[in-house]
Design an enzyme around this catalytic site. Structure first.
Site: not given
Ligand code: SAH
Ligand code: SF4
Length: 357
Positions: A92, A105, A112, A116, A119, A344
């Site tokens: 996105e 962005c 990923c 974290c 996230c 995110c």
């Protein structure tokens, strides 16, 4: 023979691709301008090239944009795209407008590997790195949407800034990210100023200085905690690269050029890292390393199944005040695009689970 995708080739690679099909090297300059200054995607419209050459280009090359799966406009004018690449993988992109400019962005990976705890992207694991072309072409989609071709002058640009803060850890895909940033900043094409690009990292310490030297963009560090114990709890990467190493890299980066400021992102998680004691520890840390820094306080965006809650308003204000009293800028990032879940990882997951129904 497969056709070669032109978006994402460096200037040298483009030149080689052209000489490989028997063309003169100077054609690379013309083609570069069509691709990145005019944003042209149709070889037929490249009017200063002969018909024969246009045919030859078409036979050998492609110019691809990611497919727009969905595009949503929030009531506050934040825009969000879900983009799909040739293999069906999706990322996105968000555009956050200010009065006379705005930041796009962009993402660097599908998923990923840093993991974290707060996230949503991190909870999705890493699927793959994006290529340089896939990183650059995200921004090109934004320009297509806003009709910002040919590349406007700095003063008249609506899409003026880029933040590398979408999905993925840029320093885990360093080669492609560096290549992409060098294309995005090239003065003969898209020409975004290096000082208007900010790359955010979770702190892959040994790569920070090199990445910045090779791109000249600004640095943001996702700090989120003022000591190793707490940081390791919410960002397991801290076990590998503890605070000392990350902050030493920041020091080194600033020693090279006194005018560089670093932005420390600090997510405020209710009763986890938002105490005034945490704020004091942060101030001590900045002083210890002598860093010229500002903070960006981020309200936590909750997602289904996450264990954290956003800090209350009063706590956010008190935390910001402590930092400001110590002389640090500490603006609280305004949550934008709430009605379209412009945070995110959220749209992508929502759409993916809808698709599975
Ligand atoms: N991987 C890089 C860049 C992408 S994340 C990094 O971590 O820095 C961009 C920013 O969004 C980071 O500061 C990240 O910590 C933050 N973030 C992650 N999840 C979030 C959430 N649920 N709410 C608000 N910010 C979040
Ligand atoms: Fe990866 Fe950044 Fe999310 Fe951490 S915050 S999991 S580094 S995208």
């Amino acid at each position: 023979m497969d056709k070669i995708e032109l978006i994402g080739l460096s200037k040298d690679e483009l030149q080689k691709a052209l000489t490989d099909i028997g063309e003169k090297p100077f054609r690379a300059k013309q083609l570069w301008q069509w691709l990145y200054y005019f944003g042209e995607t149709d070889f037929e419209k490249m009017s200063n090239l002969s018909k024969v050459l246009r045919e030859k280009l078409k036979e050998n090359f492609t110019i691809t944009r990611p497919k727009i799966v969905t595009e949503q406009l929030s009531s506050d004018k934040t825009r969000k795209w879900l983009l799909e690449f040739a293999d069906g993988q999706r990322v996105e992109m968000v555009y956050i407008p200010e009065s006379d400019r705005g930041a796009v962005c962009i993402s660097t990976q599908v998923g990923c590997a840093v993991g974290c705890k707060f996230c949503h992207t991190g909870s999705q694991k890493l699927t793959r790195n994006l290529t340089a072309g896939e990183i650059v072409s995200q921004f090109m989609v934004a320009r297509d949407t806003y009709g910002e071709w040919p590349s406007p002058t700095n003063e008249t640009r609506y899409l003026s800034n880029i933040v590398v803060m979408g999905m993925g850890e840029p320093l885990h895909n360093m080669e492609n990210v560096i290549k992409a940033l060098n294309i995005l900043t090239d003065g003969d094409g898209i020409a975004i100023s290096r000082r208007r690009i900010t790359m955010s990292t979770s702190g892959i310490a040994p790569r920070i200085v090199e990445a910045l030297q090779k791109t000249g963009v600004r640095l943001a560090i996702s700090l989120h905690a003022p000591n190793n114990e707490l940081r390791s709890q919410i960002m397991p990467i801290n076990n590998r690269y503890p605070l000392e190493e990350v902050l030493k890299a920041c020091q080194e980066y600033q020693e090279e050029d006194g005018s560089r400021y670093i932005t420390f992102e600090y997510l405020l998680l209710d009763k986890v890292n938002d105490s005034l004691d945490c704020a004091h520890q942060l101030i001590t840390l900045m002083k210890k390393y002598g860093l010229r820094a500002s903070f960006n306080l981020i309200p936590f965006n909750p997602w289904p199944g996450c264990a954290f809650k956003p800090s209350g308003n009063a706590q956010v204000k008190a935390f910001a005040r402590e930092l400001e009293n110590a002389g640090f800028a500490a603006p609280v990032r305004v949550a934008r695009g709430q009605d379209i879940l412009a945070a995110c990882g959220q749209l992508k997951s929502k759409k993916d689970s809808e698709d599975k129904k």
